[in-house]
Design a protein around this motif. Sequence first.
Motif, short mmCIF file in Angstrom:
data_model
loop_
_atom_site.label_atom_id
_atom_site.label_comp_id
_atom_site.label_asym_id
_atom_site.label_seq_id
_atom_site.Cartn_x
_atom_site.Cartn_y
_atom_site.Cartn_z
N GLU A 1 -5.74 -10.43 -2.01
CA GLU A 1 -6.44 -9.77 -0.72
C GLU A 1 -6.64 -8.40 -0.75
N LEU A 2 -5.51 -7.72 -1.13
CA LEU A 2 -6.00 -6.17 -1.10
C LEU A 2 -6.84 -5.71 -2.17
N VAL A 3 -7.25 -6.24 -3.35
CA VAL A 3 -8.16 -6.05 -4.12
C VAL A 3 -9.58 -6.41 -3.55
N LYS A 4 -9.63 -7.74 -2.99
CA LYS A 4 -11.07 -8.15 -2.35
C LYS A 4 -11.48 -7.26 -1.31
N GLN A 5 -10.23 -6.73 -0.43
CA GLN A 5 -10.70 -5.84 0.81
C GLN A 5 -11.08 -4.40 0.36
N GLY A 6 -10.69 -4.17 -0.79
CA GLY A 6 -10.99 -2.73 -1.17
C GLY A 6 -9.80 -1.90 -1.24
N PHE A 7 -8.60 -2.20 -0.69
CA PHE A 7 -7.38 -1.49 -0.49
C PHE A 7 -6.89 -0.89 -1.75
N ILE A 8 -6.81 -1.51 -2.85
CA ILE A 8 -6.24 -1.16 -4.02
C ILE A 8 -7.21 -1.76 -5.37
N ILE B 1 0.76 -1.31 -0.09
CA ILE B 1 0.10 0.04 0.04
C ILE B 1 0.98 1.06 0.10
N SER B 2 2.07 1.30 0.86
CA SER B 2 2.83 2.36 0.98
C SER B 2 3.47 2.67 -0.62
N LEU B 3 3.84 1.72 -1.28
CA LEU B 3 4.40 1.71 -2.55
C LEU B 3 3.48 2.38 -3.61
N LEU B 4 2.32 1.74 -3.42
CA LEU B 4 1.24 2.40 -4.36
C LEU B 4 0.63 3.70 -3.83
N GLU B 5 0.76 4.09 -2.96
CA GLU B 5 0.58 5.55 -2.59
C GLU B 5 1.16 6.58 -3.45
N ARG B 6 2.62 6.02 -3.89
CA ARG B 6 3.54 7.01 -4.54
C ARG B 6 2.76 7.16 -5.94
N ARG B 7 2.62 5.88 -6.50
CA ARG B 7 2.25 5.60 -7.90
C ARG B 7 1.69 4.31 -8.32
N PRO B 8 0.94 4.27 -9.27
CA PRO B 8 0.41 2.88 -9.94
C PRO B 8 1.79 2.19 -10.21
N CYS B 9 1.74 0.90 -9.74
CA CYS B 9 2.75 -0.02 -10.05
C CYS B 9 2.29 -1.34 -10.88
N SER B 10 3.17 -1.91 -11.72
CA SER B 10 2.75 -3.02 -12.36
C SER B 10 3.57 -4.07 -11.18
N LEU B 11 2.98 -5.49 -11.56
CA LEU B 11 3.86 -6.52 -10.72
C LEU B 11 5.22 -6.18 -10.82
N GLN C 1 -3.14 -0.87 -18.95
CA GLN C 1 -2.54 0.03 -19.83
C GLN C 1 -1.54 -0.71 -20.85
N ASN C 2 -2.02 -0.47 -22.13
CA ASN C 2 -0.86 -0.80 -23.18
C ASN C 2 -0.73 -2.61 -22.66
N GLY C 3 -1.86 -3.14 -22.36
CA GLY C 3 -1.50 -4.71 -22.22
C GLY C 3 -0.88 -4.99 -20.76
N ILE C 4 -0.49 -3.81 -20.16
CA ILE C 4 0.06 -4.39 -18.79
C ILE C 4 -0.88 -4.00 -17.43
N LEU C 5 -0.89 -4.73 -16.47
CA LEU C 5 -1.65 -4.68 -15.48
C LEU C 5 -1.03 -3.90 -14.33
N PHE C 6 -1.89 -2.50 -14.00
CA PHE C 6 -1.28 -1.86 -12.92
C PHE C 6 -2.15 -1.73 -11.62
N TYR C 7 -1.64 -1.66 -10.49
CA TYR C 7 -2.35 -1.76 -9.36
C TYR C 7 -2.12 -0.58 -8.70
N SER C 8 -3.16 0.25 -8.12
CA SER C 8 -3.45 1.46 -7.69
C SER C 8 -3.82 1.45 -6.02
N LYS C 9 -3.65 2.56 -5.42
CA LYS C 9 -4.31 2.29 -3.98
C LYS C 9 -5.66 3.09 -4.27
#
Length: 307
Positions: free
Chosen positions: A285-292, A255-265, A297-305
């Motif tokens: 789990e973070l997606v299921k619990q609504g944290f992220i 979560i701390s990492l994603l607070e700065r910017r969206p990140c790929s795996l 984008q361009n075929g790459i999955l990104f995670y965001s807070k």
Amino acid sequence: MKHLFGPVPSRRLGRSLGIDLVPYKVCSFDCIYCQLGRTTEKTIKRKTYVNAEEILRELEDKLRTDEGIDYLTLSGSGEPTLCSETGRIIKEIKNITDLPVAVLTNGSLLWREEVCAGIEEADLIIPSLDAGDEASFQIVNRPCKELRFDKVVDGLIQFSKKNPGKIRLEIFLLDGITSSVSEVEKISKIAERINPSKIQLNTVKRPPAESSALPIPELKMKELSECFTLPTEIIADYKSPVNDNFFSAGKNDIISLLERRPCSLNDISDGLGLHKNEILKYTEELVKQGFITTNTQNGILFYSKMK
């Protein structure tokens, strides 16, 4: 640890210590449902890929400090049987520890004698069967051009005959592709010929490589499981597969990492020094619990807070 990851909680194998034998994403398939994304090197050519001595040193160090391991699992960033050192590594592991060894494989190379000989000393082999004919095989698994469905199936059948009781067959079903009774019955008939000790049904739980790979709802999965005559269980966990202690260990870092910017795996793996398979347990789990949340984008999955 360069080649080991975990232990991570696994519904099938308890606390599983992963051993990665190939670089990210070397595979003989390019499955549309793969949680690790698209295959970057599609091949059936076997190579050394890893330093066996390095892996064994890492394992000895890990076993000295972690006593709560249920399985040592050859899996990871691609297809483990592409590593020509697989057999030697399994034999050496058996000299180091009495812990059982599992091999998670797509089963694509079991028509090769050297591949079969290399993994026969494992305690458990879990190959995959995701289609009932060539057409579905091409759609779902997108194999190397050298591979044909009948050849792969024949390899699975012959390997299972030589290793009775060691095989659990994972079948990954996709809504709208392999979700009809007629398609599943094709797969069931092939599974009977393979004759594993157990069939494990799975479907999409984490963001897949392609948006066309859709999950099958729980009720429908239960209905489709009745198409199989062999012992069958649904391993697609529609609830929470991760225990609280494991989940709390890494969620704040992500979560701390994603607070700065969206990140790929890859970004999360590089930023936190964790293996991609380990990260996927957290992000699910973070997606299921609504944290992220996720977006592509361009075929790459990104995670965001979540905001």
